[in-house]
Structures are given as structure tokens and as C-alpha cells.
Design a protein around this motif. Structure first.
Motif, short mmCIF file in Angstrom:
data_model
loop_
_atom_site.label_atom_id
_atom_site.label_comp_id
_atom_site.label_asym_id
_atom_site.label_seq_id
_atom_site.Cartn_x
_atom_site.Cartn_y
_atom_site.Cartn_z
N LEU A 136 3.54 -2.35 -39.41
CA LEU A 136 3.85 -0.94 -39.18
C LEU A 136 5.34 -0.63 -39.22
N SER A 137 6.11 -1.45 -39.93
CA SER A 137 7.56 -1.23 -40.01
C SER A 137 8.01 -0.60 -41.32
N GLY A 138 7.08 -0.20 -42.17
CA GLY A 138 7.46 0.36 -43.45
C GLY A 138 8.11 -0.70 -44.32
N GLU A 139 9.24 -0.34 -44.92
CA GLU A 139 9.95 -1.28 -45.79
C GLU A 139 10.62 -2.40 -45.02
N ALA A 140 10.91 -2.18 -43.74
CA ALA A 140 11.59 -3.20 -42.93
C ALA A 140 10.56 -4.13 -42.30
N SER A 141 9.82 -4.84 -43.15
CA SER A 141 8.70 -5.65 -42.67
C SER A 141 9.14 -6.90 -41.90
N ASP A 142 10.43 -7.16 -41.86
CA ASP A 142 10.93 -8.31 -41.10
C ASP A 142 11.37 -7.93 -39.69
N VAL A 143 11.17 -6.66 -39.31
CA VAL A 143 11.59 -6.16 -38.00
C VAL A 143 10.38 -5.62 -37.26
N ALA A 144 10.24 -5.99 -35.99
CA ALA A 144 9.15 -5.45 -35.17
C ALA A 144 9.29 -3.93 -35.09
N GLY A 196 10.78 8.07 -44.06
CA GLY A 196 10.90 8.60 -45.42
C GLY A 196 9.75 8.19 -46.30
N GLN A 197 10.05 7.93 -47.58
CA GLN A 197 9.01 7.64 -48.55
C GLN A 197 8.27 6.34 -48.20
N GLY A 206 -1.43 2.05 -64.08
CA GLY A 206 -1.41 3.46 -63.71
C GLY A 206 -2.01 3.76 -62.35
N VAL A 207 -2.27 2.73 -61.54
CA VAL A 207 -2.89 2.91 -60.23
C VAL A 207 -2.01 2.27 -59.17
N SER A 208 -1.72 3.01 -58.10
CA SER A 208 -0.92 2.47 -57.00
C SER A 208 -1.44 3.03 -55.67
N VAL A 209 -1.13 2.34 -54.60
CA VAL A 209 -1.49 2.79 -53.26
C VAL A 209 -0.24 2.86 -52.41
N GLU A 210 -0.24 3.75 -51.46
CA GLU A 210 0.90 3.91 -50.56
C GLU A 210 0.56 3.33 -49.19
N MET A 211 1.47 2.51 -48.68
CA MET A 211 1.32 1.95 -47.34
C MET A 211 1.99 2.93 -46.37
N GLN A 212 1.27 4.00 -46.04
CA GLN A 212 1.86 5.10 -45.29
C GLN A 212 1.92 4.86 -43.78
N THR A 213 0.99 4.08 -43.25
CA THR A 213 0.88 3.93 -41.81
C THR A 213 2.03 3.10 -41.24
N THR A 214 2.79 3.67 -40.31
CA THR A 214 3.86 2.96 -39.63
C THR A 214 3.79 3.29 -38.13
N GLY A 215 4.69 2.68 -37.39
CA GLY A 215 4.76 2.98 -35.97
C GLY A 215 5.24 4.39 -35.69
N ALA A 216 5.77 5.07 -36.72
CA ALA A 216 6.23 6.45 -36.56
C ALA A 216 5.17 7.46 -37.00
N SER A 217 4.01 6.99 -37.48
CA SER A 217 2.96 7.90 -37.91
C SER A 217 2.47 8.75 -36.73
N GLY A 218 2.08 9.97 -37.03
CA GLY A 218 1.65 10.88 -35.99
C GLY A 218 0.55 10.34 -35.09
N PRO A 219 -0.55 9.82 -35.63
CA PRO A 219 -1.62 9.28 -34.77
C PRO A 219 -1.15 8.17 -33.85
#
Length: 337
Positions: A136-144, A196-197, A206-219
Motif C-alpha cells: 500500500l505504498s504506491g511507487e515507494a514499495s520499499d517503505v512501510a 498522485g498517479q 494494449g492492456v494495463s491495470v492500475e495499482m490504485q489502492t494505497t494507505g492514502a486511499s479513501g476507504p
């Protein structure tokens, strides 16, 4: 009558060259029989390897996309498992806090401790990893992604300590969790991932998925907000005021119940991403199989032709050995007779 002859050393050299040539051909044919592929692809395609190179490139790309899809699928399933574990420890607790009457000081204290323990457990789960990467760290996957529960409650205690009503405490906690980046709230002090993104992973052509869920996500923030609203009572907030403490616990439970629905919605969004990955994997596997068959058609050796050529070369080698043996037995006395 003209006689042409060669010396013994020249003859031995010629026989050696012939033997090496036949052995090389034999080894090549044996390899083709074993592998089912021609040894000299350039000769097979007449020197025009463009089509084969294009197929090889697409096979490499398809393999990489399949690996991306496998990695994305594993991460998405890990997020689902994480939320399942979180809901096991919060769904019933939230309902209990929102509906059970608390008229006893001791019971209120027990409940607040229970919520504080649940808050700590949820934080630890949300800081979970997969393949040594925080989920749940987004791009910073090496940080809690999140600070520990104690640090978060310390920050909230400093804010709500002077307040005397449950409504004011709940509002202060809500404001802290909802504050935008730069506002000195949750996003600045308790969340350590990226904003951010979202991270985008290409899993098919032509197919991609977004890893949107992070610790900052609303839920996620809403669930933590409900837990923290009730857990802050374990720090002695509103001490001695049973009615206000009861109201704050009930408010926290209500927030947790509402957040549970939001978490289910987030899990549904992750599930849609999983379906996208699965469809891309099926399509990618089919494409890869087609490309590998096309490559095989170009590189494959005809087993019957190869077997016939192998038999012919074996006969040539046997004949050569017979000639060498015959020459080795020649004697000058026999020649002069």
C-alpha cells in the motif's frame, strides 16, 4: 599410360578431412533428430531471417507481458487477502460499538482497549508485504506505508486532549485524517507512500491495470478514522464522563460500519483489475502458443528426411572406415607381386 597417385601422407590427410566432414555432418543430423529443429536456420529460410526475428521479438514481449500479469495478479490477490483479514477484525467490532449500550465505566474501558488493540492489528496488516514489497505504498514499495498505531494515537492525543465533548473529539480526529497533503494531518505525518498517479502495469498488448489502492486511499483512511476515534479513549480522553465516552465509542463504531462498505467497494475495484489481468493472461497465452508454433514451423526439421540423411551419412562413414582399414593392410610385397 599416365598414372596419377598421391603419397601416403597426403592420402592420410585426405582421409582425415573426409572423416571429420562426415563426423560433423553426423553430429549435426543427430542433433536435429534429437531436438526436432534444423541446425542451420539461415539455410532453411534462405538467409532471410526477418520474419523469424519478428516472431522471436514478439515471443519475448509476450513472455514479459505474461510475467507482468502474473506479478500483478499476485499483488492484487495479496491486497484482497489483506482486506479480508482486516474486515475479520473490524466488521463485527464496528457493529458492536455502534449498537451495544455502554453504561458502565469498566465496560467502556475494556471496549476502548479492545479497539486500541484492533487498531494496532489493522495497521500491521496494512503494512503487509508481498515479495518484499509493501503493498500500500504506491511507487515507494520499499517503505512501510503507515506509521505504527502508537505514533498515530500520540499525534491525535496531542490534538484532542483539551477537548471535552465526544463531538469535538470526533471532529478533530476526522479533520486530521481528511487533511490534504501539506495540511499537517494523516498524509503528512502518518502516511509514507506516494501520492498522485497510481502505478500502471502493462499485462497485455494494449492492456494495463492500475495499482490504485494505497494507505492514502479513501476507504483505508475512513476505516482508520473510525478505529482511531474509538481507540483514542484508551489514552484517557474524556476521562470521568461516561456519557461522552459512550458517545465517542458509538461514533467510532458508526464510522467503522460505513468504512466497511467503502472497503468492500475497494475490494470490488481490485476484483475488476484481477479480471482484467486474467483475461490478458488467457489472451497472452494463446498468442504465445501461436507464435511458438509459427517459430517451430520455420525451425523444425523433417524427421523422415533427417533420418534418411542420417542413414546415408552412417553408410558413408562405414565405407570410409572400410577403405582406411583396407589401405592400412596394404604391403609393398603384395604390390610387387
Amino acid at each position: 599410360m599416365t598414372l596419377n597417385s598421391i603419397g601416403d601422407q597426403a592420402r592420410a590427410y585426405a582421409l582425415q578431412v573426409a572423416s571429420n566432414r562426415i563426423k560433423t555432418t553426423l553430429s549435426t543430423l543427430t542433433q536435429e533428430v534429437a531436438s526436432g529443429q534444423v541446425a542451420d536456420v539461415g539455410q532453411r529460410v534462405g538467409g532471410n531471417t526477418r520474419a523469424l526475428n519478428e516472431i522471436e521479438g514478439r515471443i519475448q514481449l509476450a513472455g514479459q507481458l505474461r510475467q507482468n500479469g502474473q506479478d500483478a495478479g499476485i499483488r492484487l490477490q495479496a491486497v484482497q487477502d489483506m482486506f479480508d483479514a482486516v474486515r475479520l477484525s473490524t466488521t463485527e467490532l464496528g457493529l458492536a460499538l455502534a449498537t451495544d449500550p455502554f453504561n458502565d465505566q469498566a465496560l467502556l474501558g475494556t471496549r476502548s482497549t479492545e479497539v486500541a488493540n484492533a487498531f494496532d492489528s489493522v495497521i500491521q496488516r496494512l503494512n503487509g508485504t508481498n515479495s518484499n514489497r509493501y503493498l500500500l505504498s504506491g511507487e515507494a514499495s520499499d517503505v512501510a506505508p503507515l506509521s505504527d498505531a502508537t505514533s498515530i494515537l500520540d499525534s491525535l492525543q496531542a490534538i484532542v486532549a483539551p477537548l471535552t465533548t465526544a463531538a469535538d473529539v470526533a471532529q478533530a480526529v476526522s479533520d486530521w485524517f481528511d487533511a490534504p497533503a501539506g495540511g499537517g494531518g494523516f498524509l503528512d505525518t502518518a502516511y509514507h507512500g506516494t501520492l498522485g498517479q497510481p502505478q500502471r502495469i502493462t499485462v497485455g498488448e494494449g492492456v494495463s491495470v492500475e495499482m490504485q489502492t494505497t494507505g492514502a486511499s479513501g476507504p483505508v483512511r475512513d476505516l482508520l478514522k473510525g478505529l482511531a476515534t474509538a481507540a483514542i479513549l484508551d489514552r484517557g480522553i474524556l476521562a470521568g464522563n461516561v456519557a461522552e465516552r459512550r458517545e465517542l465509542l458509538s461514533t467510532g463504531g458508526t464510522l467503522m460500519v460505513a468504512a466497511d462498505s467503502a472497503v468492500l467497494g475497494e475490494m470490488g475495484r481490485v476484483g475488476l483489475a484481477q479480471q482484467t489481468v486474467e483475461r490478458a493472461q488467457v489472451t497472452g497465452t494463446s498468442t504465445l502458443n501461436t507464435l511458438e508454433r509459427a517459430r517451430g514451423d520455420i525451425r523444425s526439421a523433417d524427421p523422415f528426411e533427417t533420418a534418411a540423411a542420417l542413414t546415408e551419412v552412417q553408410s558413408q562413414l562405414e565405407s570410409l572406415y572400410a577403405v582406411q582399414a583396407r589401405l592400412a593392410n596394404l604391403k609393398l610385397v603384395d604390390f610387387l607381386r
